[in-house]
Design an enzyme around this catalytic site. Structure first.
Site, PDB file in Angstrom:
ATOM      1  CG  ASP A  79      -1.717   1.209   1.415  1.00  0.00           C
ATOM      2  OD1 ASP A  79      -2.026   1.860   0.413  1.00  0.00           O
ATOM      3  OD2 ASP A  79      -2.055   1.530   2.565  1.00  0.00           O
ATOM      4  CG  ASP A 137      -3.788   4.600  -1.830  1.00  0.00           C
ATOM      5  OD1 ASP A 137      -3.081   3.599  -1.640  1.00  0.00           O
ATOM      6  OD2 ASP A 137      -4.648   4.991  -1.022  1.00  0.00           O
TER       7      ASP A 137
END
Length: 417
Positions: free
Chosen positions: A123, A301
Site C-alpha cells: 500500500d 495509492d
C-alpha cells in the site's frame, strides 16, 4: 492512510482500499482469508444493500484512512537522509478480481528465523508494516506470524496501533528479519498485532505493508523500502509496480528499481509535492482529452481500488459524458457503451488516459454502469481537497515511486490493460 491506500486490506466494501472493509453481520456471510471474493452484485444480494450503499461504505473507509494519516503527518517532521545501496529484487503479486473489477494485489514476504511466508497487501497510501500473530483474536487459517517460532523475534515492549477506515489493529511494536525476495531488512520494525477488527477476517492477504513516507508511520519507524535502502540492500530509492487487469498472473513489485522489460521504456514523471503519501499535483480530470475540471492534488495509492476526486471535479467529469446521472453521495451512473477517453492531466506530463473499461464498477442492468470515479471531498495534510487515484488508473501504467528524488513516474503498461 494515504491517497489509495491503500494508502493497508472486505465483504461490505465494493472496492478494496488499504484499509479493511466495514464489519458485517456474521449471520449473513463471512469470507475467509485466501478465498475468492463475491462479485459486487452478489455482495449487494447477500447484504441486502444496493451497490450505491456499498460504495458509500467504501467511501467512508477511504475518508477515515486519510483523516487518520493526516493526523500522523501533522505531528511528523520530514525525514531525509538516505545512504548508498546495491541491488534490487522482484516479487509476484496476486490480483484479487471480483466481477471483472481488480480490487487489490498482494504478495509474500518472509519473516523470522526460520522464515515464515506471510502474505501482504502492498500500500503506497500508508507506511506501517504489521501482521497478526498466532495469538491474535482474528480469524487464523494458519497464515498468521508465529512469533514463538522465530529465534530473532524481539518485542520492544511499546504498544502499536493503527486505523484503516472502519477497521483497527493493535498489539506490540516488534523487530525481526523481513525478506523481500533476495533482499533482507534486519531488523525491521513492524506491528505484531494481537487485536484486529473482524473485518480483517475477510481479507485474502494476512498483513499490510505500507510503502509511503516515514512521516505518516504510526510506529514512527522507517517503512520497509526506506529501511532496505538505508541498509544498502537496494540499488536506488524507488520501487516499481506492475499491476495487471483481470488476471491472477503477471502482477509484480520490484524493490530498488524497475522490471527488466521496462529497462528501455520511456517514463514520464511528476514531482511529489508533499512527502506523506505519494501526493502529486494534477491539472484536472479529463474526458476525450479535454481537461473538464479545476486543478487539484492527488495521491497515487496502490492500496485503493477506485478513484476519488473532489465533488466539483466528479460533477464536471460526468457532465462531460452524455447520459450520466448522479446516484447520490458522490456516486454516478453513466452509459455502459461510452467509448471515449478518460484520465488525468499531470504537470510535466500532460494527459494520461486509463482504460475506459475500468471506469465500470458495476452494471445496473438498465444500460447504465456505476462509475469507478467517485466524488468525495477529502483534505490532504495541507488542508486542500485532493484526489485518491487508485488501481483503476494505476493498472494502465507501469508506475515507479521514487522516495529519494521524490517523484512518481509512469510508462504505458505492456499489454496488461
Amino acid at each position: 492512510m494515504s491517497l489509495t491506500s491503500i494508502s493497508l486490506f472486505c465483504i461490505l466494501a465494493v472496492l478494496a482500499n488499504a484499509s479493511p472493509v466495514p464489519n458485517q453481520p456474521r449471520s449473513v456471510y463471512t469470507l475467509r482469508e485466501g478465498k475468492p471474493r463475491l462479485s459486487f452484485q452478489e455482495r449487494a444480494t447477500v447484504s441486502g444493500k444496493s451497490i450505491q450503499e456499498l460504495l458509500a461504505i467504501d467511501r467512508a473507509n477511504v475518508v477515515a484512512k486519510y483523516e487518520h494519516n493526516n493526523k500522523l503527518a501533522a505531528a511528523a517532521k520530514a525525514s531525509g537522509l538516505l545512504t548508498k545501496s546495491k541491488r534490487q529484487s522482484t516479487i509476484g503479486l496476486t490480483d484479487v478480481n471480483s466481477g471483472g473489477v481488480d480490487e487489490l494485489y498482494y504478495g509474500t514476504l518472509q519473516i523470522g528465523t526460520p522464515s515464515q511466508d506471510i502474505t501482504f497487501d502492498f500500500d503506497t497510501g500508508s507506511s506501517d508494516l504489521w501482521v497478526p500473530t498466532q495469538n491474535s483474536n482474528g480469524y487464523n487459517d494458519g497464515t498468521h506470524f508465529n512469533t514463538a517460532a522465530s529465534s530473532t523475534f524481539q518485542s520492544t515492549g511499546q504498544s502499536f496501533a493503527d486505523q484503516y477506515g472502519s477497521g483497527t489493529c493493535s498489539g506490540t511494536l516488534a523487530t525481526d528479519t523481513v525478506s523481500f525476495g533476495s533482499l533482507t531488512a534486519n531488523p525491521q520494525y513492524f506491528g505484531a498485532v494481537t487485536q484486529v477488527s473482524s473485518s480483517f477476517d475477510n481479507n485474502p492477504a494476512t498483513g499490510l505493508c505500507g510503502l509511503a513516507y516515514q512521516s505518516i508511520a504510526s510506529s514512527g519507524q522507517a517503512p520497509l523500502p526506506l529501511n532496505l535502502y538505508n541498509s544498502g540492500q537496494i540499488s536506488s530509492p524507488e520501487f516499481g509496480f506492475r499491476i495487471t487487469a483481470d488476471t491472477s498472473n503477471g502482477a509484480e513489485l520490484t524493490m530498488g528499481g524497475i522490471a527488466s522489460d521496462y529497462a528501455g521504456a520511456s517514463f514520464q514523471s511528476t514531482p511529489v509535492t508533499t512527502q506523506t503519501y505519494y501526493e502529486v499535483n494534477t491539472n484536472g480530470i479529463t474526458v476525450n482529452e479535454n481537461i473538464v475540471s479545476g486543478s487539484f492534488p492527488a495521491a497515487i495509492d496502490t492500496g485503493t481500488t477506485l478513484i476519488y476526486v473532489p465533488t466539483s471535479a466528479a460533477s464536471a467529469f460526468y457532465n462531460a459524458i452524455p447520459g450520466s446521472s448522479s446516484a447520490g453521495n458522490g456516486a454516478y451512473n453513466y452509459p455502459c457503451d461510452f467509448s471515449g477517453t478518460v484520465g488525468f492531466n499531470f504537470p510535466n506530463i500532460g494527459n494520461l488516459d486509463f482504460n475506459v473499461n475500468d471506469l465500470n464498477a458495476g452494471n445496473n442492468g438498465d444500460g447504465t454502469c456505476v462509475g469507478a470515479v467517485q466524488g468525495q471531498d477529502i483534505q490532504d495534510t495541507n488542508g486542500n481537497d485532493f484526489a485518491i487515484i487508485g488501481d483503476v488508473f494505476i493498472k494502465s501504467y507501469y508506475t515507479v515511486f521514487n522516495f529519494g528524488s521524490n517523484y512518481v513516474a509512469f510508462s504505458p503498461a505492456n499489454g496488461n490493460t
